[in-house]
Write a protein that holds these residues in place. Structure first.
Motif, PDB file in Angstrom:
ATOM      1  N   GLY A 179      -0.052  -5.191  -3.013  1.00  0.00           N
ATOM      2  CA  GLY A 179      -0.544  -5.703  -1.735  1.00  0.00           C
ATOM      3  C   GLY A 179      -2.024  -6.024  -1.822  1.00  0.00           C
ATOM      4  N   ILE A 226       4.043  -3.187   1.097  1.00  0.00           N
ATOM      5  CA  ILE A 226       3.625  -2.121   0.184  1.00  0.00           C
ATOM      6  C   ILE A 226       2.422  -1.395   0.763  1.00  0.00           C
ATOM      7  N   GLY A 280     -12.753  -3.766  -0.380  1.00  0.00           N
ATOM      8  CA  GLY A 280     -12.938  -2.325  -0.274  1.00  0.00           C
ATOM      9  C   GLY A 280     -11.615  -1.616  -0.018  1.00  0.00           C
ATOM     10  N   GLY A 281     -11.506  -0.405  -0.482  1.00  0.00           N
ATOM     11  CA  GLY A 281     -10.289   0.345  -0.197  1.00  0.00           C
ATOM     12  C   GLY A 281     -10.324   1.726  -0.810  1.00  0.00           C
ATOM     13  N   THR A 296       0.337   4.861   0.978  1.00  0.00           N
ATOM     14  CA  THR A 296       1.017   6.018   1.577  1.00  0.00           C
ATOM     15  C   THR A 296       2.472   6.077   1.115  1.00  0.00           C
ATOM     16  N   ALA A 307      -3.582  -9.897  -1.914  1.00  0.00           N
ATOM     17  CA  ALA A 307      -4.553 -10.244  -0.866  1.00  0.00           C
ATOM     18  C   ALA A 307      -5.851 -10.741  -1.495  1.00  0.00           C
ATOM     19  N   HIS A 366      -2.332  -1.223  -5.374  1.00  0.00           N
ATOM     20  CA  HIS A 366      -0.970  -1.765  -5.502  1.00  0.00           C
ATOM     21  C   HIS A 366      -0.986  -3.281  -5.355  1.00  0.00           C
TER      22      HIS A 366
HETATM   23  P1  ATP Z   1      -3.006   3.989   2.777  1.00  0.00           P
HETATM   24  O1  ATP Z   1      -1.524   3.838   2.976  1.00  0.00           O
HETATM   25  O2  ATP Z   1      -3.391   5.239   2.036  1.00  0.00           O
HETATM   26  O3  ATP Z   1      -3.808   3.756   4.014  1.00  0.00           O
HETATM   27  P2  ATP Z   1      -3.305   1.257   1.918  1.00  0.00           P
HETATM   28  O4  ATP Z   1      -2.076   0.787   1.216  1.00  0.00           O
HETATM   29  O5  ATP Z   1      -3.497   0.841   3.334  1.00  0.00           O
HETATM   30  O6  ATP Z   1      -3.407   2.839   1.748  1.00  0.00           O
HETATM   31  P3  ATP Z   1      -6.099   1.047   1.401  1.00  0.00           P
HETATM   32  O7  ATP Z   1      -6.767   1.446   0.145  1.00  0.00           O
HETATM   33  O8  ATP Z   1      -6.240   1.880   2.610  1.00  0.00           O
HETATM   34  O9  ATP Z   1      -4.529   0.861   1.040  1.00  0.00           O
HETATM   35  O10 ATP Z   1      -6.422  -0.457   1.776  1.00  0.00           O
HETATM   36  C1  ATP Z   1      -7.494  -1.206   1.289  1.00  0.00           C
HETATM   37  C2  ATP Z   1      -7.490  -2.561   1.989  1.00  0.00           C
HETATM   38  O11 ATP Z   1      -6.314  -3.301   1.636  1.00  0.00           O
HETATM   39  C3  ATP Z   1      -7.475  -2.448   3.515  1.00  0.00           C
HETATM   40  O12 ATP Z   1      -8.317  -3.475   4.044  1.00  0.00           O
HETATM   41  C4  ATP Z   1      -6.026  -2.699   3.870  1.00  0.00           C
HETATM   42  O13 ATP Z   1      -5.907  -3.250   5.170  1.00  0.00           O
HETATM   43  C5  ATP Z   1      -5.596  -3.696   2.799  1.00  0.00           C
HETATM   44  N1  ATP Z   1      -4.168  -3.610   2.485  1.00  0.00           N
HETATM   45  C6  ATP Z   1      -3.439  -2.504   2.272  1.00  0.00           C
HETATM   46  N2  ATP Z   1      -2.157  -2.799   1.985  1.00  0.00           N
HETATM   47  C7  ATP Z   1      -2.048  -4.157   2.024  1.00  0.00           C
HETATM   48  C8  ATP Z   1      -0.952  -5.087   1.826  1.00  0.00           C
HETATM   49  N3  ATP Z   1       0.272  -4.660   1.523  1.00  0.00           N
HETATM   50  N4  ATP Z   1      -1.234  -6.399   1.923  1.00  0.00           N
HETATM   51  C9  ATP Z   1      -2.484  -6.824   2.229  1.00  0.00           C
HETATM   52  N5  ATP Z   1      -3.554  -6.014   2.435  1.00  0.00           N
HETATM   53  C10 ATP Z   1      -3.341  -4.689   2.337  1.00  0.00           C
END
Ligand code: ATP
Ligand code: MG
Length: 200
Positions: free
Chosen positions: A17, A165, A8-9, A168, A21, A15
């Motif tokens: 990341g 990454i 979910g996200g 934001t 994951a 990206h």
């Molecule tokens: P924002 O910066 O807008 O909060 P984000 O990069 O954290 O965005 P989200 O869509 O909020 O992205 O994250 C979705 C899921 O992916 C969340 O569970 C978050 O913890 C995880 N996640 C985000 N960035 C990474 C990363 N670089 N590596 C592993 N997991 C990540």
């Protein structure tokens, strides 16, 4: 027995990341597939600050289409009202055969706030949680038990290569004209440019 990962996200934008994951979770937990579920309206983020769902959905499709065990679901985008993980997990429970194991994939940052999520105690009955951490980041077992109580055994941490990454940072880069190439798939980068996202 089927094992399904739910990633979910907000994906604003998706990206590497997220993709790394999801792929590592797929391998580590022997998942059949990982379903990316872009959120509808996140309860904790004001609507105005999040791009339209159809953009986020499209970018997530573009980012995942070359991976045969990745899928995208629009259940949250299609559901009216704020998005709660519990509703999504219930929908997955109904959609897959009984006995299917569900793995909710998050970043470690998200898992630590999970107890604030709606119906989190029910949620941990319905699925396992896998939380991506950076190598070297170690959450002590006692701290996990302290936070999650009897549900602690359903929370699994797994390491992914250090990826600083974040969406934001990518939005910030677009806004200020700095490069985002290699932080996310080219197709998503091109979509952002074409749709004029994150320029204010
Ligand atoms: P924002 O910066 O807008 O909060 P984000 O990069 O954290 O965005 P989200 O869509 O909020 O992205 O994250 C979705 C899921 O992916 C969340 O569970 C978050 O913890 C995880 N996640 C985000 N960035 C990474 C990363 N670089 N590596 C592993 N997991 C990540
Ligand atoms: Mg985030």
């Amino acid at each position: 027995m089927l094992r399904i990962g739910i990633m979910g996200g907000t994906f604003d934008p998706v990206h590497y990341g997220h993709l790394v994951a999801a792929e590592q979770a797929w391998y580590r937990f022997g998942l059949d597939k990982v379903v990316f579920v872009p959120t509808g309206r996140p309860p904790h983020k004001p609507e105005s600050q999040v791009s339209d769902a159809h953009h986020r959905l499209r970018m997530t499709v573009l980012a995942t289409q070359s991976n045969e065990h990745f899928e995208v679901s629009s259940v949250e985008v299609d559901r009216p009202g704020p998005t709660y993980a519990i509703d999504t997990v219930r929908q997955f429970r109904d959609a897959y055969p009984p006995g299917t194991a569900l793995y909710f994939i998050t970043g470690a940052d998200a898992i630590l706030t999970m107890m604030e999520w709606k119906d989190s105690d029910t949620l941990v009955q319905l699925c396992e949680f896998v939380a991506a951490t950076r190598p070297g980041y170690q959450l002590a077992d006692e701290r996990i038990r302290e936070i999650f109580g009897p549900a602690a055994h359903r929370i699994h941490f797994f390491e992914v290569p250090a990826l600083a990454i974040s969406s934001t940072d990518i939005r910030d880069r677009v806004r200020t004209g700095r490069p985002i190439r290699y932080l996310l798939p080219d197709a998503v980068m091109d979509y952002i440019a074409g749709a004029g996202l994150y320029r204010d």
